[in-house]
Design a protein around this motif. Structure first.
Motif, mmCIF file in Angstrom:
data_model
loop_
_atom_site.group_PDB
_atom_site.id
_atom_site.type_symbol
_atom_site.label_atom_id
_atom_site.label_comp_id
_atom_site.label_asym_id
_atom_site.label_seq_id
_atom_site.Cartn_x
_atom_site.Cartn_y
_atom_site.Cartn_z
ATOM 1 N N THR A 54 12.125 -5.020 10.115
ATOM 2 C CA THR A 54 12.670 -4.538 8.845
ATOM 3 C C THR A 54 12.643 -3.015 8.790
ATOM 4 N N ALA A 55 11.537 -2.425 9.250
ATOM 5 C CA ALA A 55 11.442 -0.956 9.268
ATOM 6 C C ALA A 55 12.423 -0.367 10.280
ATOM 7 N N LEU A 56 12.528 -0.984 11.459
ATOM 8 C CA LEU A 56 13.448 -0.487 12.486
ATOM 9 C C LEU A 56 14.906 -0.588 12.035
ATOM 10 N N ARG A 62 -4.493 5.109 21.398
ATOM 11 C CA ARG A 62 -3.692 5.428 20.219
ATOM 12 C C ARG A 62 -2.667 6.509 20.544
ATOM 13 N N ALA A 63 -3.093 7.525 21.307
ATOM 14 C CA ALA A 63 -2.179 8.605 21.673
ATOM 15 C C ALA A 63 -1.066 8.097 22.580
ATOM 16 N N GLN A 64 -1.411 7.224 23.532
ATOM 17 C CA GLN A 64 -0.404 6.674 24.442
ATOM 18 C C GLN A 64 0.609 5.816 23.693
ATOM 19 N N LEU A 65 0.130 4.994 22.767
ATOM 20 C CA LEU A 65 1.045 4.156 21.991
ATOM 21 C C LEU A 65 1.948 5.015 21.106
ATOM 22 N N ALA A 66 1.380 6.047 20.495
ATOM 23 C CA ALA A 66 2.186 6.944 19.650
ATOM 24 C C ALA A 66 3.271 7.632 20.474
ATOM 25 N N ALA A 67 2.912 8.076 21.687
ATOM 26 C CA ALA A 67 3.883 8.761 22.548
ATOM 27 C C ALA A 67 4.975 7.787 23.004
ATOM 28 N N PHE A 68 4.585 6.566 23.350
ATOM 29 C CA PHE A 68 5.546 5.546 23.773
ATOM 30 C C PHE A 68 6.512 5.214 22.632
ATOM 31 N N THR A 69 5.958 5.034 21.437
ATOM 32 C CA THR A 69 6.789 4.721 20.266
ATOM 33 C C THR A 69 7.759 5.859 19.975
ATOM 34 N N ALA A 70 7.266 7.095 20.072
ATOM 35 C CA ALA A 70 8.132 8.257 19.821
ATOM 36 C C ALA A 70 9.283 8.294 20.824
ATOM 37 N N GLY A 106 0.787 -1.226 0.000
ATOM 38 C CA GLY A 106 0.000 0.000 0.000
ATOM 39 C C GLY A 106 0.817 1.273 0.000
ATOM 40 N N PRO A 107 0.123 2.397 -0.095
ATOM 41 C CA PRO A 107 0.768 3.709 -0.045
ATOM 42 C C PRO A 107 1.078 4.088 1.400
ATOM 43 N N PRO A 108 1.730 5.235 1.618
ATOM 44 C CA PRO A 108 1.947 5.713 2.977
ATOM 45 C C PRO A 108 0.612 5.879 3.710
ATOM 46 N N PRO A 109 0.587 5.748 5.028
ATOM 47 C CA PRO A 109 1.762 5.610 5.899
ATOM 48 C C PRO A 109 2.192 4.170 6.169
ATOM 49 N N LEU A 110 1.409 3.164 5.723
ATOM 50 C CA LEU A 110 1.745 1.775 6.046
ATOM 51 C C LEU A 110 2.672 1.124 5.038
ATOM 52 N N GLY A 111 2.600 1.543 3.795
ATOM 53 C CA GLY A 111 3.326 0.874 2.722
ATOM 54 C C GLY A 111 4.832 0.937 2.873
ATOM 55 N N GLN A 160 8.458 7.152 10.092
ATOM 56 C CA GLN A 160 7.005 7.372 10.063
ATOM 57 C C GLN A 160 6.250 6.048 9.969
ATOM 58 N N ARG A 161 6.866 5.069 9.335
ATOM 59 C CA ARG A 161 6.183 3.794 9.126
ATOM 60 C C ARG A 161 6.029 3.003 10.418
ATOM 61 N N VAL A 162 7.043 3.028 11.272
ATOM 62 C CA VAL A 162 6.985 2.258 12.522
ATOM 63 C C VAL A 162 5.765 2.634 13.362
ATOM 64 N N PRO A 163 5.547 3.933 13.668
ATOM 65 C CA PRO A 163 4.347 4.258 14.449
ATOM 66 C C PRO A 163 3.049 3.934 13.705
ATOM 67 N N ALA A 164 3.057 4.049 12.381
ATOM 68 C CA ALA A 164 1.855 3.727 11.603
ATOM 69 C C ALA A 164 1.540 2.231 11.672
ATOM 70 N N LEU A 165 2.582 1.381 11.603
ATOM 71 C CA LEU A 165 2.388 -0.063 11.716
ATOM 72 C C LEU A 165 1.805 -0.428 13.078
ATOM 73 N N LEU A 166 2.372 0.150 14.135
ATOM 74 C CA LEU A 166 1.890 -0.146 15.488
ATOM 75 C C LEU A 166 0.458 0.348 15.683
ATOM 76 N N ASP A 167 0.160 1.510 15.137
ATOM 77 C CA ASP A 167 -1.207 2.031 15.236
ATOM 78 C C ASP A 167 -2.179 1.106 14.510
ATOM 79 N N ALA A 168 -1.766 0.566 13.369
ATOM 80 C CA ALA A 168 -2.628 -0.358 12.624
ATOM 81 C C ALA A 168 -2.886 -1.632 13.417
ATOM 82 N N VAL A 169 -1.840 -2.157 14.078
ATOM 83 C CA VAL A 169 -2.008 -3.354 14.908
ATOM 84 C C VAL A 169 -2.969 -3.056 16.054
ATOM 85 N N LEU A 170 -2.759 -1.922 16.729
ATOM 86 C CA LEU A 170 -3.620 -1.562 17.851
ATOM 87 C C LEU A 170 -5.067 -1.388 17.407
ATOM 88 N N CYS A 171 -5.282 -0.659 16.319
ATOM 89 C CA CYS A 171 -6.653 -0.426 15.838
ATOM 90 C C CYS A 171 -7.323 -1.741 15.451
#
Length: 198
Positions: A138-140, A180-188, A79-84, A91-102
């Motif tokens: 792979t992204a990391l 989602r906000a907590q996971l994004a902050a933790f990942t950052a 797919g296209p950004p942000p997951l592709g 940018q992809r790492v937090p997007a991947l984790l957000d997708a898993v969480l959602c």
């Protein structure tokens, strides 16, 4: 020799079973409460049909999980950004984790049922876990200065475990936006703690 296509009634039955299981897991209080007999009755098929089509309850849960996860997996692979894969890894790492969480928020009891099917084997050796870990690692690996991408991928995925999601939503009454906000902050914080390259 041409591959045999499944009979139309078998295809219909499979779809009915997966739809019934999806509904039952979405509405249940606990995934353990959903039995093969419940699914067969809701789908209007005999239990033998379930066992022929899926082997056992674990096989059915895996099939349903893969079906529901397919659009997310396709987005991460092609797919296209942000997951592709063309997305910058930072940018992809937090997007991947957000997708898993959602996904786990949307399919809480199905994810719980899946993560509870490990039996004697480690849940970290399950195909679905290995796939997410490999994609994330792979992204990391592409982020300069980040040490030990293998462990970091495990640690980040631990924040999306289905039992943790269930506890935070069910017991702590956390909202989707909060999680989602907590996971994004933790990942950052994890990504910002990179050691500089020598």
């Amino acid at each position: 020799m041409a591959e045999r296509k499944p009979r139309s009634d078998a295809t219909r039955n499979r779809e009915a079973v997966l739809a019934a299981a999806d509904t039952l897991f979405a509405q249940c209080e606990s995934p353990e409460a959903v039995t093969m007999a419940d699914i067969a009755a809701a789908a209007g098929v005999g239990k033998a049909t379930l066992f022929r089509g899926f082997g056992d309850r674990t096989g059915l849960i895996h099939a349903l999980y893969e079906l529901r996860l397919a659009p997310v997996r396709l987005a991460t692979e092609e797919g296209p950004p942000p997951l592709g894969p063309a997305t910058p890894p930072i940018q992809r790492v937090p997007a991947l984790l957000d997708a898993v969480l959602c996904f786990k928020l949307d399919h809480r009891h199905l994810a719980l049922a899946l993560e509870g099917t490990g039996g004697d084997s480690s849940p970290y050796q399950a195909a679905h876990y290995e796939r997410w870990h490999s994609t994330l690692k792979t992204a990391l690996d592409q982020i300069p200065g980040l040490a030990d991408s293998d462990f970091t991928a495990h640690a980040l995925l631990a924040a999306t475990r289905a039992d943790l999601v269930e506890y935070l939503v069910g017991q702590q009454r956390a909202t989707r936006d909060q999680m989602r906000a907590q996971l994004a902050a933790f990942t950052a914080r994890i990504l910002d703690s990179r050691t500089p390259l020598a």
